[in-house]
Design a protein around this motif. Sequence first.
Motif, PDB file in Angstrom:
ATOM      1  N   VAL A   1      54.184  86.771  51.635  1.00  0.00           N
ATOM      2  CA  VAL A   1      53.052  87.301  50.889  1.00  0.00           C
ATOM      3  C   VAL A   1      52.242  86.178  50.243  1.00  0.00           C
ATOM      4  N   TYR A   2      50.969  86.492  49.928  1.00  0.00           N
ATOM      5  CA  TYR A   2      50.049  85.521  49.344  1.00  0.00           C
ATOM      6  C   TYR A   2      49.480  86.101  48.053  1.00  0.00           C
ATOM      7  N   VAL A   3      49.548  85.321  46.963  1.00  0.00           N
ATOM      8  CA  VAL A   3      49.240  85.803  45.617  1.00  0.00           C
ATOM      9  C   VAL A   3      47.822  85.424  45.201  1.00  0.00           C
ATOM     10  N   THR A   4      47.094  86.395  44.607  1.00  0.00           N
ATOM     11  CA  THR A   4      45.837  86.102  43.897  1.00  0.00           C
ATOM     12  C   THR A   4      46.025  86.474  42.436  1.00  0.00           C
ATOM     13  N   ASP A   5      45.518  85.617  41.539  1.00  0.00           N
ATOM     14  CA  ASP A   5      45.828  85.761  40.124  1.00  0.00           C
ATOM     15  C   ASP A   5      44.726  85.087  39.300  1.00  0.00           C
ATOM     16  N   GLY A   6      44.389  85.684  38.161  1.00  0.00           N
ATOM     17  CA  GLY A   6      43.639  85.011  37.104  1.00  0.00           C
ATOM     18  C   GLY A   6      42.236  84.550  37.439  1.00  0.00           C
ATOM     19  N   CYS A   7      41.337  85.453  37.849  1.00  0.00           N
ATOM     20  CA  CYS A   7      39.972  85.053  38.215  1.00  0.00           C
ATOM     21  C   CYS A   7      39.077  84.917  36.979  1.00  0.00           C
ATOM     22  N   GLN A   8      38.236  83.876  36.981  1.00  0.00           N
ATOM     23  CA  GLN A   8      37.216  83.650  35.957  1.00  0.00           C
ATOM     24  C   GLN A   8      36.022  82.995  36.637  1.00  0.00           C
ATOM     25  N   LEU A   9      34.803  83.433  36.326  1.00  0.00           N
ATOM     26  CA  LEU A   9      33.605  82.936  36.995  1.00  0.00           C
ATOM     27  C   LEU A   9      32.684  82.201  36.034  1.00  0.00           C
ATOM     28  N   TYR A  10      32.065  81.090  36.528  1.00  0.00           N
ATOM     29  CA  TYR A  10      31.213  80.240  35.712  1.00  0.00           C
ATOM     30  C   TYR A  10      30.086  79.662  36.565  1.00  0.00           C
ATOM     31  N   ARG A  11      28.986  79.301  35.904  1.00  0.00           N
ATOM     32  CA  ARG A  11      27.911  78.533  36.508  1.00  0.00           C
ATOM     33  C   ARG A  11      28.014  77.076  36.060  1.00  0.00           C
ATOM     34  N   THR A  12      27.856  76.168  36.998  1.00  0.00           N
ATOM     35  CA  THR A  12      27.803  74.755  36.650  1.00  0.00           C
ATOM     36  C   THR A  12      26.401  74.404  36.164  1.00  0.00           C
ATOM     37  N   SER A  13      26.243  73.191  35.654  1.00  0.00           N
ATOM     38  CA  SER A  13      24.925  72.732  35.211  1.00  0.00           C
ATOM     39  C   SER A  13      23.946  72.653  36.368  1.00  0.00           C
ATOM     40  N   GLY A  14      24.456  72.559  37.595  1.00  0.00           N
ATOM     41  CA  GLY A  14      23.615  72.541  38.782  1.00  0.00           C
ATOM     42  C   GLY A  14      23.375  73.907  39.374  1.00  0.00           C
ATOM     43  N   GLY A  15      23.822  74.956  38.698  1.00  0.00           N
ATOM     44  CA  GLY A  15      23.563  76.310  39.155  1.00  0.00           C
ATOM     45  C   GLY A  15      24.543  76.841  40.181  1.00  0.00           C
ATOM     46  N   ARG A  16      25.637  76.124  40.446  1.00  0.00           N
ATOM     47  CA  ARG A  16      26.627  76.586  41.417  1.00  0.00           C
ATOM     48  C   ARG A  16      27.576  77.584  40.767  1.00  0.00           C
TER      49      ARG A  16
END
Length: 332
Positions: free
Chosen positions: A225-240
Amino acid sequence: MPVYNAASDAANPRKGHRLKDIPVHDPFVVADKENRVYYLYTSAIPRFTGLDRHGVLMYKSADLLDWEGPFVVFTVPDNVWAHPGHGTWAPEVHAYQGRYYLFVTLHNQERILAEPPEVWKINHMRGTAIAASDSPEGPFRLLQTDGPVPPADFMTLDGTLYTDEDGQPWMVYAHEWIQLIDGTFEAIRLRGDLTEAGGEPVHLFKASDAPWIKAEAKPDTKHRVYVTDGCQLYRTSGGRLVMLWSSYNKDGYVQTIARSRSGRLEGPWEQLEPLVYGDSGHGMLFETFAGETLLILHRPFRMPESRANIYAMRDTGVSFEVVRARDDLHGS
C-alpha cells in the motif's frame, strides 16, 4: 505506554512550557499578527489528558519559545455522526471571512462503509469536519453534524482549506490507502460560508506518483500500500502553487513537497524531493511576526514521544527549501 507529563494535562494549563516537553502530533500554528500571539493546535487524547472524550488542545506563545496551556478548544459532542471516543486527528485552524474555522478529522468505527473488493481491513466512517468560532481560542462548534465534509462513503483524513485564484474555497484531503490501496489527494468545492461541500471530488495525484515512495506491506492483504498524509497548500513568491504532504520512503516517514505545473489546484502535479527525513512529517508553513517563514512538523511519528520540530525555510520563488533546524525553539 507512558502517560503525558503535566505539560499536557488539560486540567492544569500553565505557563513556561517548551516545545521539547509538549507531546504533539500533526502540529498546526496560527500566527495572530493583530494580537501578536502564536497558537499551536494538536489532538487531545483522553488516556493522556484526563478528558472523557477526544478533542483539540491549544497552546499559545508570544515568542515561539515559552508556551502557555494546554487549553481545550473543541471536544466531539454527543449526538453527531462521529463517536466522541474514536479520535480527533490533524486539527488546524484557518482565519476566513472574519471567523476562525477548525478542520479536524473525526471517526466512527461503529458505522461500517460498504466494502470495496480486496481491502485489507474493515472500512469505517472517517472524514474531516469543520467547526467555527469567533476566536482562535475557541470554543469551536461543528457546522455540519450529520456527516463529514468529503463524501461520507469515502474513508478520508487531513482535510485542509484552500482558496483558489477565483476566491472559491475548497477542502483538499487525503483519500485513505486503507480504502484505495494507493492513497490519493482530492479536492472538493465548499460553499462560501464553508457549511457544506458541493460537486464531485477532483483527483489531484496519487501517492505512487512520487518516484522515491516506498510501498508498505500490510498484514492480511496481498497488496503493498501507498500512504498519503498531511496536505497543506501554499503560493511561493513567484506564484507557484505547492503542496506539503507526507508518506514513506525506504527509511521511514518523510516531509515532502509537490508542485502544480499549471499553477492551479487541478494540476498536473509534479513530485519534488522530500524536505525533511528521519521519521518526520505532517508539517505546515507559517510566517513569524518578523517575516521569517518556518516549517513545523512532528518527530517521531509515534505518540506520546512525538514532538514539534521547527525549521527555517527559504522561499525560492519556485518552491520552498530548508535552511536549518531551529534547535533554539524546539530543543536539541
